[in-house]
Motif scaffolding. Structure first.
Motif, PDB file in Angstrom:
ATOM      1  N   SER A 239     -79.348  30.401  49.808  1.00 11.63           N
ATOM      2  CA  SER A 239     -78.234  29.688  49.172  1.00 11.63           C
ATOM      3  C   SER A 239     -78.492  29.341  47.706  1.00 11.63           C
ATOM      4  CB  SER A 239     -77.945  28.386  49.944  1.00 11.63           C
ATOM      5  OG  SER A 239     -78.934  27.395  49.682  1.00 11.63           O
TER       6      SER A 239
ATOM      7  N   ARG B 191     -76.416  22.415  52.146  1.00 17.99           N
ATOM      8  CA  ARG B 191     -75.989  23.742  51.714  1.00 17.99           C
ATOM      9  C   ARG B 191     -74.682  24.061  52.417  1.00 17.99           C
ATOM     10  NH1 ARG B 191     -77.776  27.319  55.987  1.00 17.99           N
ATOM     11  NH2 ARG B 191     -79.225  26.240  57.367  1.00 17.99           N
ATOM     12  N   GLU B 192     -74.090  25.173  52.080  1.00 19.20           N
ATOM     13  CA  GLU B 192     -72.860  25.599  52.739  1.00 19.20           C
ATOM     14  C   GLU B 192     -73.146  25.914  54.198  1.00 19.20           C
ATOM     15  OE1 GLU B 192     -70.085  28.393  50.582  1.00 19.20           O
ATOM     16  OE2 GLU B 192     -70.765  29.704  52.204  1.00 19.20           O
TER      17      GLU B 192
END
Length: 397
Positions: free
Chosen positions: A249, A380-381
């Motif tokens: 990421s 994070r995503e």
């Protein structure tokens, strides 16, 4: 190995070196140098930001030198003011002891235990009398202390600076005196503190330590330095899948920096990657995959790294994820999974959410979540899958 060759290896990726001539002289005169690193257990986990310096220490060990790792169980209670724009809250003795328990073991994931001298600075600092502290403080001036960038800025802006913060660099310097450090390492934010160590050693008649600083790496957000406080860190103890996913990421511009500082991939190979990415001849994602594999392998072994890679490819493959999915913005670092399912209107109640989780109907980043008390960390995503067809992209902010 010849001193000149050692110097060439040790200089790699170093930002500040005070001084190269002195280090070469020490390498010529001493078969084994005492190389110091002090770490304050202000948090329970070491992360890849710490690894940059630890890998340099490992290089010293591989060249036959001895590392003195000081766990700052005393100085952590003062709080390092480096880079701070306000006084850091003091930690309790209990908090420090709890964090210190895990620090040493984590450090030995990189350092050679047999070539490391482990010390706790409460051993000498806690025994100093008030007279001892006054004598130590008399060896440095307020004017010199205010030359430090963060102190100077706060002084100009009339932001409070506690006397305790002035004592921190002196306490760190006392560590160098006690262990008779030949070299002290730290991040670039430690440069001033390390120079104070040189000064105090000279004041007591010791040969001054060499100061060596390493770059500070940005965290997964690509903006702020890696820190647990900012939620952008990758911890040594992160599970393999999580470590791999976090590394995938990071922004593309950080790939080669991480490679140079955190892996043993040859410089020539890294430069070739950089050139091909800049020319648009190589997908940064493929290079990032190599980076994530190498770092995960170091901390978890090759088999775990390969499994993490396969899992990542499976979860994030376009064949298994819809090209478009709702993006959910959450203004928190963590959220309860049950609460989130209710908020997204994919269930009608908390009890239905719990049943769905227990039945294996919820996946996070491709893995089933069966714990009804699970919390999602938004460092994070993340991809949330509910049932077979509902996907949500979770992002912080």
């Amino acid at each position: 190995m010849e001193p000149e060759k050692q110097l060439e290896i040790l200089k790699k990726n170093v930002v500040d070196l005070v001084s190269e001539e002195e280090l070469l002289d020490k390498l010529k005169r001493k078969k084994q140098l005492r190389v110091k690193l002090g770490v304050d257990p202000s948090r329970p986990d070491l992360h890849l930001g710490h690894a940059v310096v630890l890998f340099k220490l490992r290089e010293f060990q591989e060249l036959g030198h001895r590392v003195v790792l000081i766990i700052g169980d005393f100085t952590a209670q003062i709080g390092d003011p480096s880079g701070r724009d306000s006084t850091r809250p003091m930690l309790s003795e209990e908090e420090v002891k709890k964090n210190a328990q895990t620090y040493a073991e984590q450090a030995f994931k990189i350092l050679d235990r047999e070539k490391t001298e482990l010390r706790f600075n409460s051993e000498w600092l806690a025994r100093m009398s008030f007279v001892d502290v006054i004598k130590l403080a008399a060896k440095y001036t307020v004017a010199r202390m205010l030359e430090r960038d963060d102190f100077a800025k706060r002084y100009r802006e009339n932001v409070p600076i506690s006397i305790a913060e002035f004592l921190y660099p002196l306490a760190q310097a006392q560590d160098s005196v006690v262990v008779e450090a030949d070299v002290e390492l730290g991040g670039t934010d430690q440069y001033f503190n390390l120079l104070v160590g040189r000064h105090i050693q000279q004041q007591v008649g010791q040969e001054p330590q060499i100061v060596m600083t390493m770059p500070i790496i940005e965290g997964t957000d690509g903006k702020l330095k890696m820190s647990k406080s900012y939620g952008n860190y990758i911890a040594f103890n992160d599970p393999a899948n999580e470590m791999f996913g976090k590394l995938m990421s990071i922004p593309d511009w950080l790939i080669t920096k991480y490679m140079k500082l955190l892996t043993k991939i040859p410089v020539e190979e890294i430069e070739e990657y950089e050139k091909l990415m800049n020319q648009g001849k190589m997908n940064p994602r493929d290079v990032k995959m190599r980076l994530a594999f190498e770092i995960t392998k170091f901390f978890h072994g090759e088999e775990a790294a390969r499994e993490a890679q396969e899992q990542f490819i499976k979860v994030f493959s376009k064949r298994e994820l819809p090209e478009e999915m709702p993006i959910v913005h959450l203004d928190m670092d963590q959220c309860e999974l049950v609460e989130l399912l209710v908020k997204l209107n994919v269930v009608s109640s908390r009890s239905e959410a719990k049943r769905l989780i227990q039945q294996g109907g919820v996946k996070l980043d491709g893995e089933k979540v069966i714990d009804i008390h699970a919390k999602i960390t938004l460092d994070r995503e993340r991809i949330l899958r509910v049932g077979k067809r509902q996907f949500f992209k979770l992002v912080r902010g």
